[in-house]
Scaffold this motif. Structure first.
Motif, PDB file in Angstrom:
ATOM      1  N   ALA A   1       0.883  -1.183   0.000  1.00 17.65           N
ATOM      2  CA  ALA A   1       0.000   0.000   0.000  1.00 17.65           C
ATOM      3  C   ALA A   1       0.912   1.221   0.000  1.00 17.65           C
ATOM      4  O   ALA A   1       1.633   1.471   0.961  1.00 17.65           O
ATOM      5  N   SER A   2       0.898   1.939  -1.116  1.00 16.14           N
ATOM      6  CA  SER A   2       1.801   3.079  -1.239  1.00 16.14           C
ATOM      7  C   SER A   2       1.154   4.334  -0.661  1.00 16.14           C
ATOM      8  O   SER A   2      -0.042   4.544  -0.779  1.00 16.14           O
ATOM      9  N   GLN A   3       1.981   5.170  -0.040  1.00 10.33           N
ATOM     10  CA  GLN A   3       1.463   6.434   0.524  1.00 10.33           C
ATOM     11  C   GLN A   3       1.852   7.633  -0.338  1.00 10.33           C
ATOM     12  O   GLN A   3       1.785   8.775   0.118  1.00 10.33           O
ATOM     13  N   ILE A   4       2.282   7.362  -1.574  1.00  8.40           N
ATOM     14  CA  ILE A   4       2.796   8.442  -2.432  1.00  8.40           C
ATOM     15  C   ILE A   4       1.855   9.647  -2.471  1.00  8.40           C
ATOM     16  O   ILE A   4       2.280  10.788  -2.295  1.00  8.40           O
ATOM     17  N   LYS A   5       0.562   9.368  -2.642  1.00  6.89           N
ATOM     18  CA  LYS A   5      -0.405  10.477  -2.782  1.00  6.89           C
ATOM     19  C   LYS A   5      -0.445  11.363  -1.533  1.00  6.89           C
ATOM     20  O   LYS A   5      -0.654  12.563  -1.617  1.00  6.89           O
TER      21      LYS A   5
ATOM     22  N   PRO B   1       7.434  11.970   8.269  1.00  7.43           N
ATOM     23  CA  PRO B   1       7.453  10.806   9.170  1.00  7.43           C
ATOM     24  C   PRO B   1       6.166  10.580   9.954  1.00  7.43           C
ATOM     25  O   PRO B   1       5.685   9.449  10.022  1.00  7.43           O
ATOM     26  N   ASN B   2       5.578  11.622  10.525  1.00  6.31           N
ATOM     27  CA  ASN B   2       4.380  11.393  11.341  1.00  6.31           C
ATOM     28  C   ASN B   2       3.162  10.980  10.529  1.00  6.31           C
ATOM     29  O   ASN B   2       2.338  10.194  10.982  1.00  6.31           O
ATOM     30  N   LEU B   3       3.084  11.521   9.312  1.00 11.44           N
ATOM     31  CA  LEU B   3       1.994  11.097   8.413  1.00 11.44           C
ATOM     32  C   LEU B   3       2.194   9.635   8.022  1.00 11.44           C
ATOM     33  O   LEU B   3       1.235   8.856   7.946  1.00 11.44           O
ATOM     34  N   ALA B   4       3.453   9.277   7.774  1.00  9.07           N
ATOM     35  CA  ALA B   4       3.772   7.889   7.385  1.00  9.07           C
ATOM     36  C   ALA B   4       3.344   6.940   8.494  1.00  9.07           C
ATOM     37  O   ALA B   4       2.699   5.917   8.247  1.00  9.07           O
ATOM     38  N   LYS B   5       3.678   7.313   9.739  1.00  9.59           N
ATOM     39  CA  LYS B   5       3.331   6.468  10.893  1.00  9.59           C
ATOM     40  C   LYS B   5       1.813   6.274  10.972  1.00  9.59           C
ATOM     41  O   LYS B   5       1.327   5.149  11.108  1.00  9.59           O
ATOM     42  N   ARG B   6       1.087   7.388  10.857  1.00  3.83           N
ATOM     43  CA  ARG B   6      -0.380   7.335  10.944  1.00  3.83           C
ATOM     44  C   ARG B   6      -0.957   6.403   9.862  1.00  3.83           C
ATOM     45  O   ARG B   6      -1.827   5.570  10.125  1.00  3.83           O
ATOM     46  N   GLU B   7      -0.432   6.534   8.655  1.00  8.38           N
ATOM     47  CA  GLU B   7      -0.925   5.707   7.534  1.00  8.38           C
ATOM     48  C   GLU B   7      -0.595   4.232   7.734  1.00  8.38           C
ATOM     49  O   GLU B   7      -1.396   3.356   7.436  1.00  8.38           O
ATOM     50  N   HIS B   8       0.628   3.954   8.227  1.00  7.97           N
ATOM     51  CA  HIS B   8       0.996   2.550   8.469  1.00  7.97           C
ATOM     52  C   HIS B   8       0.021   1.908   9.465  1.00  7.97           C
ATOM     53  O   HIS B   8      -0.444   0.789   9.263  1.00  7.97           O
ATOM     54  N   ILE B   9      -0.255   2.649  10.548  1.00  7.36           N
ATOM     55  CA  ILE B   9      -1.153   2.108  11.588  1.00  7.36           C
ATOM     56  C   ILE B   9      -2.520   1.799  10.974  1.00  7.36           C
ATOM     57  O   ILE B   9      -3.114   0.767  11.234  1.00  7.36           O
ATOM     58  N   LYS B  10      -2.969   2.701  10.113  1.00  9.58           N
ATOM     59  CA  LYS B  10      -4.274   2.509   9.464  1.00  9.58           C
ATOM     60  C   LYS B  10      -4.227   1.340   8.456  1.00  9.58           C
ATOM     61  O   LYS B  10      -5.138   0.526   8.390  1.00  9.58           O
ATOM     62  N   ASN B  11      -3.128   1.265   7.704  1.00  5.60           N
ATOM     63  CA  ASN B  11      -3.053   0.294   6.603  1.00  5.60           C
ATOM     64  C   ASN B  11      -2.699  -1.135   7.008  1.00  5.60           C
ATOM     65  O   ASN B  11      -3.102  -2.084   6.331  1.00  5.60           O
TER      66      ASN B  11
ATOM     67  N   ILE C   1      -5.407  -3.815   7.162  1.00  3.67           N
ATOM     68  CA  ILE C   1      -6.042  -3.999   5.847  1.00  3.67           C
ATOM     69  C   ILE C   1      -5.108  -4.799   4.928  1.00  3.67           C
ATOM     70  O   ILE C   1      -5.520  -5.745   4.246  1.00  3.67           O
ATOM     71  N   VAL C   2      -3.828  -4.413   4.944  1.00  4.48           N
ATOM     72  CA  VAL C   2      -2.843  -5.096   4.086  1.00  4.48           C
ATOM     73  C   VAL C   2      -2.675  -6.552   4.526  1.00  4.48           C
ATOM     74  O   VAL C   2      -2.541  -7.455   3.695  1.00  4.48           O
ATOM     75  N   LEU C   3      -2.708  -6.787   5.826  1.00  5.76           N
ATOM     76  CA  LEU C   3      -2.584  -8.164   6.334  1.00  5.76           C
ATOM     77  C   LEU C   3      -3.745  -9.025   5.826  1.00  5.76           C
ATOM     78  O   LEU C   3      -3.541 -10.144   5.338  1.00  5.76           O
ATOM     79  N   LYS C   4      -4.939  -8.474   5.933  1.00 12.33           N
ATOM     80  CA  LYS C   4      -6.134  -9.207   5.508  1.00 12.33           C
ATOM     81  C   LYS C   4      -6.027  -9.573   4.018  1.00 12.33           C
ATOM     82  O   LYS C   4      -6.258 -10.718   3.619  1.00 12.33           O
TER      83      LYS C   4
END
Ligand code: KG4
Ligand code: ZN
Length: 353
Positions: free
Chosen positions: A33-37, A47-57, A60-63
């Protein structure tokens, strides 16, 4: 052996399931799941946006990854997670997630060096391999020449003293008004350059190409592009150039000119990378050269380095960050080492090989 690997060192949330048997691999799933956008408006990873997105993603990515692999977690033999180098807030999200899962599923969990993952990305395809080998690792965060004496035995013989190669691509792209991440954009532009279109020559420096060591430096090259743009704006090459050409929407300079700058910049980076890699390969009498990291997606670099040496290349889709490469590295680590207590795994943003 079935391995589930998690990678969150930068701005991709990635989980892969790999079936490994006698150094042969079958990718059962490889979700990225790319966070490019999210980061593009800032022109780089926040970095903090990346962290937030990882926690959210991550959930979902595991599933998705388990569903695509059509596998029950019970069948997993080993779990792996990237522990560094990278952005620590991002790394921790993956590590904490992996630890919780490993506890819940009662699985062994191994910590993997992201750079080792990039090296092992070639094994998703290649079967035969001879030591000693030399790896050129070129990504957004790293530019390193690594001597591989034997399985998992590394010696970094040179690295960048300032910007990484991918970082230089990204920064130059930004100066030219090209979107983030800049590497693929600069490469695309460079492909459009046709020698007959150029009414004058642009030459950029090849920093440290003649230095006796195996270190790199790309910040001077980036500055040289900045000065070139200043000269162009000041009309040093003739005001005709800017006023006559068709401009790309939103760009300050006409697109054939941007294409020419991109082609020269890309070639300057490639010349330095190839010159040092070939010299190192000769000095250390290596049998194979491996190219890894996001910049290994660059077609010109692949072609030109491949013309000069016995080169092992990862498939383009495995050059940028993914978890399949982390799973392969985990397989080789688990063959050689006892898996340690996973509770102690920690992020290390500056981890070395
Ligand atoms: O390995 P990677 O996905 O992330 C890090 O570990 O840093 O590498 C990303 C880097 C970015 O700087 C991106 O611009 C660069 O790889 N990149 C390229 C190309 N594709 C990606 N650089 C040059 N040419 C490309 N085709
Ligand atoms: Zn990477």
């Amino acid at each position: 052996m079935i391995i589930l690997a998690i990678e969150t060192s930068c701005d991709e949330t990635a989980i892969a399931v790999l079936k490994a048997n006698k150094k042969k691999f079958e990718i059962l799933s490889n979700i990225v799941a790319s966070q490019i956008k999210i980061h593009a408006p800032w022109g780089g990873v926040v970095p903090n946006l990346a962290k937030r997105e990882h926690i959210k993603n991550l959930p979902i990515v595991l599933k998705k990854s388990l569903a695509q692999a059509k596998i029950n977690p019970k069948k997993i033999d080993l779990m792996a997670v990237t522990v560094g180098p990278g952005l620590e807030p991002s790394l921790w999200t993956g590590i904490n997630f992996a630890k919780e899962l490993a506890k819940k599923w009662h699985k062994p969990l191994i910590g993997i060096n992201h750079l080792e993952g990039h090296i092992f990305s070639v094994f998703l395809k290649e079967k035969s391999f001879k030591f000693p080998a030399m790896a050129l690792l070129v990504s957004g965060g790293h530019t390193e020449l690594v001597l591989i004496k034997d399985w998992l035995k590394y010696k970094v013989i040179g690295q960048t003293r300032d910007d990484a190669a991918g970082e230089a691509f990204d920064k130059v792209a930004k100066m030219l008004g090209l979107p983030y991440p800049g590497g693929p954009e600069v490469a695309k532009m460079a492909e459009r350059f046709k020698f007959q279109d150029s009414s004058f020559k642009i030459s950029l420096p090849r920093p440290m190409i003649n230095s006796k060591d195996y270190d790199f430096s790309f910040s001077g090259l980036k500055t040289a592009v900045l000065y070139l743009l200043k000269d162009l704006r000041a009309g040093k090459f003739g005001s005709r150039i800017i006023s006559l050409d068709v401009r790309d929407k939103g760009n300050q300079f006409p697109s054939p000119l941007i294409a020419q700058i991109c082609a020269e910049f890309q070639q300057a980076v490639i010349d330095v990378l190839i010159s040092k890699t070939i010299r190192a390969a000769k000095e250390y009498k290596v049998k194979t050269v491996i190219l890894g990291g996001g910049v290994a997606a660059n077609k010109e670099l692949r072609k030109q380095l491949g013309n000069k040496t016995n080169l092992l290349l990862p498939e383009i889709k495995f050059t940028t960050d993914n978890a399949a490469m982390i799973a392969v590295a985990a397989y080789f680590r688990a063959l050689k080492e006892k898996v340690k207590n996973s509770k102690k795994l920690e992020a290390n943003g500056n981890l070395t090989l």
